[in-house]
Design a protein around this motif. Sequence first.
Motif, PDB file in Angstrom:
ATOM      1  N   TYR A  16       3.841   0.587   2.537  1.00 27.39           N
ATOM      2  CA  TYR A  16       3.668  -0.472   3.525  1.00 27.39           C
ATOM      3  C   TYR A  16       3.566  -1.837   2.834  1.00 27.39           C
ATOM      4  O   TYR A  16       2.860  -1.996   1.840  1.00 27.39           O
ATOM      5  CB  TYR A  16       2.388  -0.255   4.330  1.00 27.39           C
ATOM      6  CG  TYR A  16       2.383   0.962   5.209  1.00 27.39           C
ATOM      7  CD1 TYR A  16       1.801   2.148   4.782  1.00 27.39           C
ATOM      8  CD2 TYR A  16       2.947   0.919   6.485  1.00 27.39           C
ATOM      9  CE1 TYR A  16       1.780   3.262   5.597  1.00 27.39           C
ATOM     10  CE2 TYR A  16       2.926   2.030   7.303  1.00 27.39           C
ATOM     11  CZ  TYR A  16       2.339   3.203   6.862  1.00 27.39           C
ATOM     12  OH  TYR A  16       2.332   4.304   7.676  1.00 27.39           O
ATOM     13  N   LEU A  35      -9.320 -10.589  -3.648  1.00 27.44           N
ATOM     14  CA  LEU A  35      -7.935 -10.284  -3.315  1.00 27.44           C
ATOM     15  C   LEU A  35      -7.703  -8.803  -3.080  1.00 27.44           C
ATOM     16  O   LEU A  35      -6.784  -8.417  -2.391  1.00 27.44           O
ATOM     17  CB  LEU A  35      -7.010 -10.782  -4.428  1.00 27.44           C
ATOM     18  CG  LEU A  35      -6.931 -12.307  -4.602  1.00 27.44           C
ATOM     19  CD1 LEU A  35      -5.994 -12.655  -5.740  1.00 27.44           C
ATOM     20  CD2 LEU A  35      -6.471 -12.971  -3.330  1.00 27.44           C
ATOM     21  N   TYR A  36      -8.484  -7.983  -3.693  1.00 29.92           N
ATOM     22  CA  TYR A  36      -8.273  -6.548  -3.527  1.00 29.92           C
ATOM     23  C   TYR A  36      -9.341  -5.953  -2.623  1.00 29.92           C
ATOM     24  O   TYR A  36      -9.732  -4.813  -2.778  1.00 29.92           O
ATOM     25  CB  TYR A  36      -8.315  -5.877  -4.908  1.00 29.92           C
ATOM     26  CG  TYR A  36      -7.396  -6.545  -5.888  1.00 29.92           C
ATOM     27  CD1 TYR A  36      -6.027  -6.495  -5.735  1.00 29.92           C
ATOM     28  CD2 TYR A  36      -7.910  -7.274  -6.964  1.00 29.92           C
ATOM     29  CE1 TYR A  36      -5.184  -7.135  -6.622  1.00 29.92           C
ATOM     30  CE2 TYR A  36      -7.070  -7.911  -7.854  1.00 29.92           C
ATOM     31  CZ  TYR A  36      -5.703  -7.834  -7.672  1.00 29.92           C
ATOM     32  OH  TYR A  36      -4.874  -8.467  -8.548  1.00 29.92           O
ATOM     33  N   LEU A  63      -0.164   2.967  10.911  1.00 32.16           N
ATOM     34  CA  LEU A  63      -1.558   2.794  11.299  1.00 32.16           C
ATOM     35  C   LEU A  63      -1.653   1.745  12.405  1.00 32.16           C
ATOM     36  O   LEU A  63      -1.035   0.683  12.314  1.00 32.16           O
ATOM     37  CB  LEU A  63      -2.395   2.320  10.109  1.00 32.16           C
ATOM     38  CG  LEU A  63      -2.716   3.321   9.017  1.00 32.16           C
ATOM     39  CD1 LEU A  63      -1.527   3.561   8.108  1.00 32.16           C
ATOM     40  CD2 LEU A  63      -3.919   2.862   8.202  1.00 32.16           C
ATOM     41  N   ILE A 119      -8.731   6.365  10.477  1.00 27.27           N
ATOM     42  CA  ILE A 119      -8.949   5.841   9.122  1.00 27.27           C
ATOM     43  C   ILE A 119      -9.787   4.577   9.201  1.00 27.27           C
ATOM     44  O   ILE A 119      -9.535   3.704  10.038  1.00 27.27           O
ATOM     45  CB  ILE A 119      -7.608   5.497   8.438  1.00 27.27           C
ATOM     46  CG1 ILE A 119      -6.649   6.684   8.477  1.00 27.27           C
ATOM     47  CG2 ILE A 119      -7.838   5.054   6.990  1.00 27.27           C
ATOM     48  CD1 ILE A 119      -5.230   6.323   8.063  1.00 27.27           C
ATOM     49  N   PHE A 158      -9.622   1.651   1.752  1.00 26.83           N
ATOM     50  CA  PHE A 158      -9.511   2.588   2.859  1.00 26.83           C
ATOM     51  C   PHE A 158     -10.240   3.885   2.570  1.00 26.83           C
ATOM     52  O   PHE A 158     -10.292   4.348   1.429  1.00 26.83           O
ATOM     53  CB  PHE A 158      -8.041   2.882   3.158  1.00 26.83           C
ATOM     54  CG  PHE A 158      -7.315   1.721   3.777  1.00 26.83           C
ATOM     55  CD1 PHE A 158      -6.826   0.697   2.988  1.00 26.83           C
ATOM     56  CD2 PHE A 158      -7.139   1.649   5.150  1.00 26.83           C
ATOM     57  CE1 PHE A 158      -6.168  -0.393   3.554  1.00 26.83           C
ATOM     58  CE2 PHE A 158      -6.486   0.569   5.725  1.00 26.83           C
ATOM     59  CZ  PHE A 158      -6.005  -0.454   4.928  1.00 26.83           C
ATOM     60  N   GLY A 159     -10.768   4.466   3.644  1.00 22.15           N
ATOM     61  CA  GLY A 159     -11.320   5.801   3.534  1.00 22.15           C
ATOM     62  C   GLY A 159     -10.199   6.824   3.500  1.00 22.15           C
ATOM     63  O   GLY A 159      -9.022   6.488   3.667  1.00 22.15           O
ATOM     64  N   GLN A 165      -0.452  -6.645  -5.425  1.00 16.32           N
ATOM     65  CA  GLN A 165      -0.550  -7.829  -4.582  1.00 16.32           C
ATOM     66  C   GLN A 165      -0.053  -9.048  -5.343  1.00 16.32           C
ATOM     67  O   GLN A 165      -0.259  -9.150  -6.552  1.00 16.32           O
ATOM     68  CB  GLN A 165      -1.998  -8.055  -4.143  1.00 16.32           C
ATOM     69  CG  GLN A 165      -2.212  -9.202  -3.174  1.00 16.32           C
ATOM     70  CD  GLN A 165      -3.659  -9.330  -2.771  1.00 16.32           C
ATOM     71  OE1 GLN A 165      -4.507  -9.729  -3.574  1.00 16.32           O
ATOM     72  NE2 GLN A 165      -3.977  -8.972  -1.537  1.00 16.32           N
ATOM     73  N   PRO A 186      -4.444   4.776   3.161  1.00 21.94           N
ATOM     74  CA  PRO A 186      -3.577   3.973   2.276  1.00 21.94           C
ATOM     75  C   PRO A 186      -4.284   3.607   0.986  1.00 21.94           C
ATOM     76  O   PRO A 186      -5.502   3.447   0.949  1.00 21.94           O
ATOM     77  CB  PRO A 186      -3.293   2.720   3.119  1.00 21.94           C
ATOM     78  CG  PRO A 186      -3.514   3.141   4.524  1.00 21.94           C
ATOM     79  CD  PRO A 186      -4.633   4.134   4.455  1.00 21.94           C
ATOM     80  N   TYR A 188      -9.615  -4.906   0.465  1.00 25.57           N
ATOM     81  CA  TYR A 188      -9.455  -3.912   1.520  1.00 25.57           C
ATOM     82  C   TYR A 188      -9.378  -2.528   0.881  1.00 25.57           C
ATOM     83  O   TYR A 188      -8.439  -2.214   0.168  1.00 25.57           O
ATOM     84  CB  TYR A 188      -8.188  -4.158   2.315  1.00 25.57           C
ATOM     85  CG  TYR A 188      -8.187  -5.458   3.104  1.00 25.57           C
ATOM     86  CD1 TYR A 188      -7.681  -6.622   2.544  1.00 25.57           C
ATOM     87  CD2 TYR A 188      -8.680  -5.508   4.394  1.00 25.57           C
ATOM     88  CE1 TYR A 188      -7.672  -7.799   3.250  1.00 25.57           C
ATOM     89  CE2 TYR A 188      -8.670  -6.690   5.117  1.00 25.57           C
ATOM     90  CZ  TYR A 188      -8.168  -7.825   4.544  1.00 25.57           C
ATOM     91  OH  TYR A 188      -8.159  -9.002   5.247  1.00 25.57           O
ATOM     92  N   PHE A 245      -4.114   0.906  -2.324  1.00 27.49           N
ATOM     93  CA  PHE A 245      -3.583  -0.359  -2.827  1.00 27.49           C
ATOM     94  C   PHE A 245      -2.670  -0.123  -4.021  1.00 27.49           C
ATOM     95  O   PHE A 245      -2.991   0.648  -4.918  1.00 27.49           O
ATOM     96  CB  PHE A 245      -4.751  -1.266  -3.232  1.00 27.49           C
ATOM     97  CG  PHE A 245      -4.347  -2.523  -3.948  1.00 27.49           C
ATOM     98  CD1 PHE A 245      -4.269  -2.566  -5.337  1.00 27.49           C
ATOM     99  CD2 PHE A 245      -4.049  -3.666  -3.233  1.00 27.49           C
ATOM    100  CE1 PHE A 245      -3.907  -3.729  -5.999  1.00 27.49           C
ATOM    101  CE2 PHE A 245      -3.692  -4.833  -3.883  1.00 27.49           C
ATOM    102  CZ  PHE A 245      -3.618  -4.865  -5.260  1.00 27.49           C
ATOM    103  N   TYR A 253       0.839  -1.184   0.000  1.00 28.03           N
ATOM    104  CA  TYR A 253       0.000   0.000   0.000  1.00 28.03           C
ATOM    105  C   TYR A 253       0.882   1.245   0.000  1.00 28.03           C
ATOM    106  O   TYR A 253       1.997   1.241   0.502  1.00 28.03           O
ATOM    107  CB  TYR A 253      -0.907   0.041   1.238  1.00 28.03           C
ATOM    108  CG  TYR A 253      -2.072  -0.923   1.187  1.00 28.03           C
ATOM    109  CD1 TYR A 253      -1.921  -2.242   1.589  1.00 28.03           C
ATOM    110  CD2 TYR A 253      -3.325  -0.501   0.743  1.00 28.03           C
ATOM    111  CE1 TYR A 253      -2.987  -3.127   1.545  1.00 28.03           C
ATOM    112  CE2 TYR A 253      -4.392  -1.375   0.696  1.00 28.03           C
ATOM    113  CZ  TYR A 253      -4.219  -2.690   1.097  1.00 28.03           C
ATOM    114  OH  TYR A 253      -5.273  -3.559   1.049  1.00 28.03           O
ATOM    115  N   GLN A 266       0.789   5.422   1.047  1.00 30.53           N
ATOM    116  CA  GLN A 266       0.044   6.417   1.811  1.00 30.53           C
ATOM    117  C   GLN A 266       0.698   7.781   1.708  1.00 30.53           C
ATOM    118  O   GLN A 266       1.881   7.933   2.031  1.00 30.53           O
ATOM    119  CB  GLN A 266      -0.082   6.026   3.286  1.00 30.53           C
ATOM    120  CG  GLN A 266      -0.972   6.982   4.070  1.00 30.53           C
ATOM    121  CD  GLN A 266      -1.034   6.692   5.546  1.00 30.53           C
ATOM    122  OE1 GLN A 266      -0.120   6.132   6.121  1.00 30.53           O
ATOM    123  NE2 GLN A 266      -2.147   7.064   6.176  1.00 30.53           N
TER     124      GLN A 266
END
Lengths: 112, 117
Positions: A87, B103-104, B44, B93, B108-109, A49, A44, B106, A46, A36, A38
């Motif tokens: 990250y 797989l993708y 985080l 967050i 995030f805001g 992967q 963060p 996740y 993506f 990730y 940020q």
Amino acid sequence: LAKTTQPISMDSYEGQEVNITCSHNNIATNDYITWYQQFPSQGPRFIIQGYKTKVTNEVASLFIPADRKSSTLSLPRVSLSDTAVYYCLVGDPLVQGGKLIFGQGTELSVKP
Amino acid sequence: GAVVSQHPSWVICKSGTSVKIECRSLDFQATTMFWYRQFPKQSLMLMATSNEGSKATYEQGVEKDKFLINHASLTLSTLTVTSAHPEDSSFYICSARGVAGDLYGYTFGSGTRLTVV
């Protein structure tokens, strides 16, 4: 959850290729490796992967050796806008509710 | 792609008051949502995990009575910081997860900067 180790910081110049290596010696069989990015005061984002060998998308490549105990994020020809914290995380995406635990990350600074 | 909307992006409140932060998944159903806190120059830190319709699971050291998490629907989770104090000032967050196997999954805001004065 596998613990990850990355360099705390890296410096580069515009136009160079940047490689950030992450160690994850205790990676489990079903774990995937995810990177990730940020920016300050943002969530963060993506990047890429993979599970093994090499994965490439429009922004980066991810190299994973056969033993999977490390991985390398490669950013081709970085620009100033690539200055951010990167990250590396490992986890099993097939686990319902599996949580992402962030390590310290690598602060990349790209200079003109 | 998946989008998670977080509001407000920043908030300033007086010590002793409560603040609510919303996290919405806009184009997918979030079976699980996560809340993180991030202090300046730090990574985080996961605070809690919430699954729709059930109580949140808090990480060790996180006060569940201070950080109230509600995940009433598959697209909305809220974090309420109760009786806020200056030490609660941080960047919060959220992250939403769709169905396992994506797989993708996740996303995030954009985060909420909380300043308690």
